[in-house]
Design a protein around this motif. Sequence first.
Motif, PDB file in Angstrom:
ATOM      1  N   LEU A  23      -5.204   6.556  -3.152  1.00 51.54           N
ATOM      2  CA  LEU A  23      -5.050   7.480  -2.035  1.00 51.54           C
ATOM      3  C   LEU A  23      -6.246   7.420  -1.087  1.00 51.54           C
ATOM      4  CD1 LEU A  23      -3.490  10.446  -4.008  1.00 51.54           C
ATOM      5  CD2 LEU A  23      -2.323   8.879  -2.456  1.00 51.54           C
TER       6      LEU A  23
ATOM      7  N   ILE B 229       0.842  -1.201   0.000  1.00 54.31           N
ATOM      8  CA  ILE B 229       0.000   0.000   0.000  1.00 54.31           C
ATOM      9  C   ILE B 229       0.876   1.249   0.000  1.00 54.31           C
ATOM     10  CG2 ILE B 229      -1.763   1.302   1.241  1.00 54.31           C
ATOM     11  CD1 ILE B 229      -2.957  -1.287   2.181  1.00 54.31           C
ATOM     12  N   SER B 230       1.908   1.275   0.862  1.00 56.40           N
ATOM     13  CA  SER B 230       2.803   2.439   0.893  1.00 56.40           C
ATOM     14  C   SER B 230       3.416   2.677  -0.480  1.00 56.40           C
ATOM     15  CB  SER B 230       3.919   2.229   1.913  1.00 56.40           C
ATOM     16  OG  SER B 230       3.380   1.937   3.157  1.00 56.40           O
TER      17      SER B 230
ATOM     18  N   LYS C 250       2.330   1.827  -3.379  1.00 55.89           N
ATOM     19  CA  LYS C 250       1.343   2.318  -4.326  1.00 55.89           C
ATOM     20  C   LYS C 250       1.000   3.780  -4.060  1.00 55.89           C
ATOM     21  CE  LYS C 250      -1.105   0.629  -6.929  1.00 55.89           C
ATOM     22  NZ  LYS C 250      -1.160   0.467  -8.389  1.00 55.89           N
ATOM     23  N   VAL C 251       0.962   4.137  -2.785  1.00 52.87           N
ATOM     24  CA  VAL C 251       0.611   5.512  -2.438  1.00 52.87           C
ATOM     25  C   VAL C 251       1.706   6.467  -2.928  1.00 52.87           C
ATOM     26  CG1 VAL C 251       0.403   7.096  -0.487  1.00 52.87           C
ATOM     27  CG2 VAL C 251      -0.916   4.979  -0.516  1.00 52.87           C
TER      28      VAL C 251
END
Lengths: 639, 248, 223
Positions: free
Chosen positions: C186, C11-12, C14-15
């Motif tokens: 996001l 997730i990080s 991708k963010v």
Amino acid sequence: MTKLDAKIPAGPLSEKWTTHKNNLRLVNPANKKRIDIIVVGTGLAGASAASSLGEMGYNVKVFCYSDTPRRAHSVAAQGGINAAKNYKNDGDSVYRLFYDMIKGGDFRAREANVYRAAEVSNDVIDHYIALGVPFARDYGGYLDNRSFGGVQVSRTFYAKGQTGQQCILGTYSSLLRQVDKGTVVMYPRYDVLDIVKVEGKARGIIARNLVNGELERHSAHAVILATGGYGTVYYLSTLAVNSNASAAWAAYKKGAFFGNPSFVQIHPTSIPVLNEFQSKLTLMSESLRNDGRVWVPKNKGDKRKPVDIPEEERDYYLERRYPAFGNLVPRDVASRAAKERCDAGYGVGDTGLSVYLDFKDAIEKQGKKTIENKYGNLFEMYEKISGENPYETPMRIYPAGHYTMGGLWVDYNLMTTVPGLFSIGESNFSDHGANRLGASSLMQCSGDGYFILPYTISDYLADDIRTGKISSDTPEFIQAEKNTSDKIKRLLSINGNQTPLTFHKKLGKIMWDYCGMVRNEEGLKKAIELIDALKEAFWSDLKVAGKADELNQELEKALRVADFIELAKLMCYDGLNRKESCGAHFREESQTENGEARRQDDAYSFVAAWAYTDDENPPQLHKEELVFENVAVKERSYE
Amino acid sequence: MNIKLKIWRQKNAQSKGKFETYSLNDVSPEMGFLEMLDYLNQELISKGEDPVAIDHDCREGICGSCGLYINGQPHGPEPKTTTCELRMRSFKDGSLITVEPFRSRMFPVIKDLLIDRSAFDKILIAGGFISSNTGTAPEANSIPVCKKKSDKAFDMAACIGCGACVAACKNASAMLFVAAKINQYALLPQGKVEAAERVKKMVAKMDELGFGSCSNTYACEAKCPKGISVSAIAKMNREFLHAKIVAE
Amino acid sequence: MRKLNLRPSTISSKVVMALAGVFLMLFLVVHLFLNLLMLMGDEGETFSNAVVFMTENPAVKIFEYVLFAGFIIHIIIGLLIEIKNYFARPVKYAVSNTSKTSFFSKYMIHTGLIILIFLIIHFTHFFFVKLNLVDIPGDITTDNHDFYAMAKYLFKNGIYTLIYIISFVFLGFHLNHAFQSAFQTLGLNHPRYTPFIKALSSIYAIVVSMGYSIIPIYFYFFY
């Protein structure tokens, strides 16, 4: 005939459980760490017991045949879960819930157990909310209730039509939390095939690892069976197709008595058999009967489309026979009435084994929108399976085997007649008498596992704090493993022509025809003969593909069917013995002039607990007399 | 109807596996897909061949056991349907149906079409629960919960853990599965207490196990038999960022 | 002290990738606006003035470094994620997925790589010239900041014009998913606004892709 001791505590009904709890012995936290417990089954009962015992500090091993505990068949319960919260201010109370269960069970359940189940029902709801189970709520944010199962109060908590799923995901999450903490170890993909007794006490199990086929010995200080019901004895039922009675049957053969095995609830509204390979009957919620009208054509073998049959040629038989309750008569009554019509040749569909459930009038009166709001998801499900649109043409329904009130006999402490062997949830016989009240099964399973067994088992285990680890290398374990392994070898070596599935279907047909919704002496005797013949054929003409030391689903089936065949016979013995009609058990010999069930309280107000003798001789009957001190025993009437 | 089946056969986890083709005649359109396979298995046994191993149990679309990749789609061509609910009338007479197991490094094949989905349990063990011991619960109605949020939590909790989201995802990502559980608890006051810890632990476990990441392709949503929305993933990302950046 | 986590979560990653992407999308708008000044019909005077302003402004200088960082982060994380995703399914399906999906999302790595190749070509044509790493094409001017002249010269060549236009089409495909996908990553998903964002995403992609395409078309056909 020995008298069974149910160990019901003395004192007034409403104080029995509190008094009993206060007198039960405890195990201190340090000693709990030294005690191992095996739980078989991970449905609502098994998972809740395992997680509670884990939280208390015991070492728990939990076994299930699925790949993960979350799939146990509690997941399929639709309607709801009862509790005596009285949130609707409609006069509900623990006593009323207790009374409805006793009455619903047709006065064949044990008062003290039923009262206790009602008593802990509120704690169960509190706990599920704490676990994040999203029960339905109203706009104020408070929990909603609906009326269910023909009772006069609204006490059923629900989560759409998936209450069982939501409850089991709650218990499963609490179970996983204990796995995380290391108090519970999961054994998924295991079949428990035998119970091991050491010095008269249950001390372990023999389990088959379904992935590699290896037999394993697991020892413990106590064994809990939470293996659910045995409705798949009918082959076609609303149960999961792998649901089985093997562990419970092994317990029976090791000395646990089997209580009321013939008490099986047949659910009236399931989607009927549509093809010869059908493996499963899907339940349509009972709530459909609130607006649907049940009918068959007045003319035998009328092959017209249902919409083409004019009103005057339709027989709304439930409304005709039971004007007061109409389409809302209890499950057993509705089921038998459907069978009666179909047997008389008025059934519809290709097989002639179904009746119409028609929403035409309801749609006309209330509008399609309203009906869609109420039953949209059920209509969708029906269409998915049958390919017919119930908004346009009536649904077809037929009864299906659903819930087994019978099960292992347990005392007030939920212990079977084998010391150290406990049975909870549907696998025991205790709370539902001869017929289960809707939405009380989730309630009983959770109550047993979370709030009853953890207390009573500790009392038993208090004697075991100095026992130390139980060895699984003793002769008892080795012998039990050998017996199981021999049985498997024998099944694989028959090498006949018929598959386990074929035998299961044949057995199902015998049971459905002679030990289903309607029973009589002649039929039950015939069934016993047929089962004997089937058993012989099974052990001489069975074909099991594959080997023992691999993942072998045919072998799994064969082992299950072998046990079902034996259990089926016991069910027939029990049905034969009980010459009265009560609840779901309808003996043709015991009915009123109008064809309604007639209970015989003088002769049959007892629990029939059967003891295994050997494979050749009939089982031995033990009676637990039922005493009703708190309710007046009445007759059920729906006319 | 008559059909041809191209089915993945693999003796055990170690062996290589390959496709086999079978012809099956007199299939009824009313049959469920699994009943058709039951039928095939009976035929195979009678010919002395090994039956096809499949996971299945409730056969009414709620236990999540079954899951086959049929003609390029998890659970077959129909939306919001599990393999056991799929009927043969969804296929044309004479068609070739290719059946594969759900593929993912985290779902190794045990035998034929039967896979090991214990990775899902492992993710949930990492934090997919509310830490409430039996007996600690307050009265059920003591905390009102907004109906909309409660209904949403239910929609998220409807996940049956079948793994179709992973199977459908081009990256074999488990984001929808994890997000559904995170959302269910994050929406309820009971679950809020440990929300930050939960999302961190579960995401870390998901990554550790090797599930792919989310490309926002939304194949998971299209094939989820319970119709769980990808808005869950966005919300999980929000929860995750909140846990990483804001929460203590 | 907390341990430094050197393996960021999916997730990080991708963010961060999404944030870099959002930055790049803003840059594309600025760049497009500048380029469109070439079409003023004043032989690039306004455009050249703008270029001078951009070259001399120190803030733009810093912006340039950030921009490069954005590109590199976006590309590297994209590749790393792609590799991880590849290994998440070692045995591929025999029948590839036929279920309903967001079409362009499946080809982000492909469109991304095409854009990367375009970027290298584009850099040799313009950016490296500015840095004096590459000779001015065709020796048409002596000022290595006279991009107007360079563009005029380059887009007289049909092949280059075609390469640019095709690349812009792929850029459009990339952006069509990228814009709305960034919102999702996001965590900005809302039943009321998401359909609007998705529509906006397509509009943005079309505007950017067509906007950039106008310049080569203008020089090739109309100049």
